[in-house]
Enzyme design. Structure first.
Site, PDB file in Angstrom:
ATOM      1  CD  GLU A   1      -2.591   1.647   0.222  1.00 39.56           C
ATOM      2  OE1 GLU A   1      -3.471   0.864  -0.130  1.00 39.56           O
ATOM      3  OE2 GLU A   1      -2.349   2.730  -0.360  1.00 39.56           O
TER       4      GLU A   1
ATOM      5  CD  GLU B   1     -11.842  -2.344  -1.598  1.00 38.89           C
ATOM      6  OE1 GLU B   1     -11.120  -3.353  -1.579  1.00 38.89           O
ATOM      7  OE2 GLU B   1     -11.400  -1.209  -1.793  1.00 38.89           O
TER       8      GLU B   1
HETATM    9  C1  NOJ Z   1      -7.971  -0.287  -0.840  1.00 44.28           C
HETATM   10  C2  NOJ Z   1      -7.937  -1.578  -1.571  1.00 44.28           C
HETATM   11  O1  NOJ Z   1      -8.878  -1.608  -2.606  1.00 44.28           O
HETATM   12  C3  NOJ Z   1      -8.170  -2.672  -0.579  1.00 44.28           C
HETATM   13  O2  NOJ Z   1      -8.301  -3.912  -1.224  1.00 44.28           O
HETATM   14  C4  NOJ Z   1      -7.066  -2.670   0.442  1.00 44.28           C
HETATM   15  O3  NOJ Z   1      -7.349  -3.632   1.415  1.00 44.28           O
HETATM   16  C5  NOJ Z   1      -6.937  -1.317   1.114  1.00 44.28           C
HETATM   17  N1  NOJ Z   1      -6.902  -0.282   0.140  1.00 44.28           N
HETATM   18  C6  NOJ Z   1      -5.685  -1.230   1.928  1.00 44.28           C
HETATM   19  O4  NOJ Z   1      -4.568  -1.214   1.106  1.00 44.28           O
HETATM   20 CA    CA Z   2     -10.030   0.399  -3.498  1.00 45.04          CA
END
Ligand code: NOJ
Ligand code: CA
Length: 711
Positions: free
Chosen positions: A420, A513
């Site tokens: 990330e 998500e």
């Molecule tokens: C956004 C991403 O789409 C997700 O999959 C991830 O868990 C979080 N950011 C943290 O990096």
């Molecule tokens: Ca995302």
């Protein structure tokens, strides 16, 4: 590439200056190999290059101009003369190292037009138009020339003049993020500005009434069109500004406040291709390979270090609030709990990773993603300065990196790295080399990257030229190290996976998500039947399907998925990606100590395909796709529907002659409904041949999945 000869020449009318007294000078036309689509080009009275497009004799794109605005220069695209026109054609077949199909046919006719300005210091550009049976692409080339060297592009003005008030599935032209919901309106009713304030998106910027691409449309005549771009390289991403009165779209590039314009360019350069796909059925759009065909062949060679696979992850548990990314215990996605320190809910512990590894190896799942393994997560969204909060080397003390890697190896599971970047690409570019070496040293071949938040430095956007170049650099640097990239908050897909097949998948849409974050509804049932005909036309999607605990019973009880369980299975076939997450928690796949019966489909389903056939579908309503596993005779079918209950007839005539298969049908059970009864399912096994026809019910927000195994 061979040049046109004989009969082909007859299709091209090169009539420069022939119609002396008419307003427009017809220049040249180019026709698709099957003769259905014709692109005509002309110079109008102002000397502006214009074009029109027809399909089976009907105008699809009416007179549309092209032009450019460079800083400190006069508008480019007036008083032009044509200096030459040449044609060529191609008919080849190339192979995808992984994909929706093995062989891709690339067959087009191309027209190259060379323009020059009149006057003392003429600027020049060429337009390439490639016409395929399934659409066309148009690109500009600025060749080396005397009066243009370094330029700051203020905007490109490529027009698409539509011929009616089409039905449109559109996303707002957000410069940062593609995680908005699609709207379905008439073209005249597009209002992107109304989408500006999004509660769950940390980065979003919508300056104009413009749409993002791919944007898909249906005409009153029942034709399907989708506009996008291919090979977005060293340029700004394109949104399409809409003129709702005149049914016209004009390119509006993503800008940069640091640059004070849209793109900094050095002549010679090419723009990306501006594309239009066309289909007589909605499914034709999905089967089209126009976008990948408009990219260059593989430049990085063998990518067998990447294996298409299913993967589990320490991931969904953070999104539904069971655990946290950071060890300090303050972070679960977008519900930062101030002061909730030391709550001991860290997801990425050694023990938990081993639990996922056991589950993966017991179920034939090859991959494991671990998020929150590295330090820095207590800082990642909530500080004013997110620059450099992560290194990609230091595990939290409760995550024994070496022990997890050794255990995974022993169990035959490949661990996927997570980077990330906190949308801090400058820092990431400095860290990349070391971080990739660390991965390779530990036997890791792929990484999920992320760019959550507003881009640092301020003034840059996810889809501007500067970020386009960053995402490109990540791909090429990773390729050197034999690393595959699955980017979240990515640059839009424009078919570059053909050139760089280490670009395996990406987000770039409102993923699963969102269902975990949105107490007010999540993704509506129409979302995925829309995605299949819009976002999916641009390339593979890391959607993360396979959630069985639809209502998040123990955690976020106010949130839920808006699909049935059977639809979650269908997504493995419908939403293409060479990596498919098995997203739910291991315990959610168990019933009374036994694996859930429907999980067998997830075990069986393939991730790499010999061929794909769209059996049926309508944009935003439903879609049914059949895919043949690569290197086997097995087939898989997935069908999904939005709110509308359907009795879907499936014809098995995609199967070869004379063979009998065992088909296991996983479908919505009696009374299933995405909200009232999402987990009702039924499993049925039947024998099928090429002549079989079976009608399968789909509940509201439901679907079905079929595994068809060769006997
Ligand atoms: C956004 C991403 O789409 C997700 O999959 C991830 O868990 C979080 N950011 C943290 O990096
Ligand atoms: Ca995302």
């Amino acid at each position: 590439m061979r040049t046109f000869t004989g009969a082909m020449i007859a299709l091209i009318t090169l009539a420069i200056f022939s119609i002396s007294c008419s307003k427009e000078q017809t220049l040249s036309s180019i026709t698709s190999p099957d003769g259905n689509m014709v692109v005509n080009t002309a110079l109008n009275a102002e000397g502006t290059p214009v074009y029109t497009v027809s399909y089976k004799g009907k105008t699809i794109i009416d007179t549309s101009a092209v032009g450019f605005e460079f800083k400190g220069q006069e508008y480019l695209g007036k008083n032009m003369i044509i200096e030459g026109a040449t044609t060529s054609s191609k008919d080849e077949t190339w192979e995808m190292p992984w994909g929706e199909q093995r062989e891709v046919e690339n067959n087009y006719n191309e027209l190259k037009l060379s323009y020059s300005e009149q006057g003392d210091s003429p600027r020049k550009f060429n337009i390439f138009i490639r016409v395929f049976n399934d659409g066309f692409g148009l690109r500009y080339e600025f060749p080396e020339q005397e009066y243009m060297t370094e330029v700051l592009l203020m905007d490109e003005h490529t027009e698409f003049a539509l011929t009616g008030d089409h039905d449109v599935w559109w996303l707002p032209g957000d410069w940062d993020i593609y995680e908005q919901l699609y709207s379905n309106t008439k073209f005249s009713a597009i209002d992107a500005i109304a989408m500006r304030d999004h509660p769950a998106l940390v980065a979003t910027y919508i300056p104009e009434n413009a749409v993002n691409t791919p944007v898909t449309m249906k005409t009153d005549d029942g034709l399907y069109l989708s506009f996008h771009e291919a090979d977005l390289t060293n340029y700004a991403g394109m949104t399409l500004k809409v003129d709702t009165q005149n049914f016209k779209m004009t390119s509006e590039l993503v800008g940069s406040e640091r640059l004070g314009g849209k793109a900094k360019l050095t002549v010679p350069f090419n723009t990306p291709w501006r594309t239009m796909q066309i289909g007589e059925s909605a499914g034709d759009l999905i089967e089209s390979n126009l976008i990948v065909n408009l990219n260059e062949p593989n430049e990085i060679g063998d990518v067998s270090y990447f294996t298409p696979m299913k993967y589990v992850g320490i991931w969904w548990e953070m999104h539904i609030g069971k655990s946290t990314w950071d060890m300090e215990g303050s972070q679960d996605m977008n519900t930062y709990i101030e002061g909730a320190k030391n709550s001991s809910r860290h997801g990425a512990t050694t023990e938990n990773a081993m639990r996922y590894i056991d589950f993966a190896s017991e179920n034939g799942i090859k991959g494991l993603l671990v998020e929150g393994w590295n330090t820095g997560w207590d800082q990642w969204i909530n500080t004013t300065d997110r620059e450099g909060v992560f290194d990609f080397m230091t595990p939290y003390p409760d995550y024994d990196f070496d022990a997890v890697m050794a255990y995974a190896k022993e169990k035959g599971v490949e661990v996927i790295m997570h980077h990330e970047t906190s949308a801090a690409p400058r820092t990431y570019e400095k860290q990349m080399e070391v971080a990739y070496n660390f991965m390779k040293k530990n036997g890791m071949n792929s990484v999920k990257t992320g760019y959550v938040g507003k881009i640092i430095p301020e003034g840059e956007y996810h889809h501007g030229q500067w970020m386009v170049n960053h995402y490109h650099k990540v791909l090429t640097e990773a390729a050197k190290k034999k690393i595959a990239i699955n980017a979240h908050e990515p640059i839009k897909a424009t078919g570059k996976r053909r050139t760089y097949p280490n670009a395996i998948s990406r987000e770039g849409l409102r993923g699963q998500e969102f269902n975990a974050w949105s107490p007010d509804g999540g993704n509506p049932p129409s979302h995925l039947p829309t995605i299949a005909f819009t976002r999916m036309l641009s390339g593979p999607i890391d959607f993360t399907p396979g959630v069985f605990n639809i209502k998040f019973d123990e955690y976020k009880t106010t949130n839920q998925l808006n699909t049935t369980l059977a639809q979650q299975l269908a997504l493995y076939v419908v939403i293409y990606s060479p990596i498919q997450m098995v997203a739910d928690l291991p315990e959610h796949y168990m019933v009374d100590g036994e694996i859930h019966p429907a999980f067998q489909f997830i075990r069986d389903v393939a991730v790499d395909w010999e061929q794909s056939v769209v059996l049926d579908g309508e944009v935003g309503d439903y879609v049914v796709i059949a895919r043949q596993e690569r290197g086997s005779d097995n087939w898989f079918v997935g069908g999904i529907t939005g709110e509308t209950v359907r009795a879907q007839e499936v014809s098995f005539d995609f199967l070869p002659e004379g063979k009998t298969y065992t088909a296991t049908i996983y479908k919505d059970g009696d009374g299933a409904h995405w909200n009232d009864n999402p987990t009702a399912y039924a499993i049925e096994t039947v024998e099928v041949t090429k002549d079989s026809r079976i009608t399968i019910p789909m509940a509201a927000g439901g679907g079905f999945a079929i595994s068809i195994m060769a006997k």
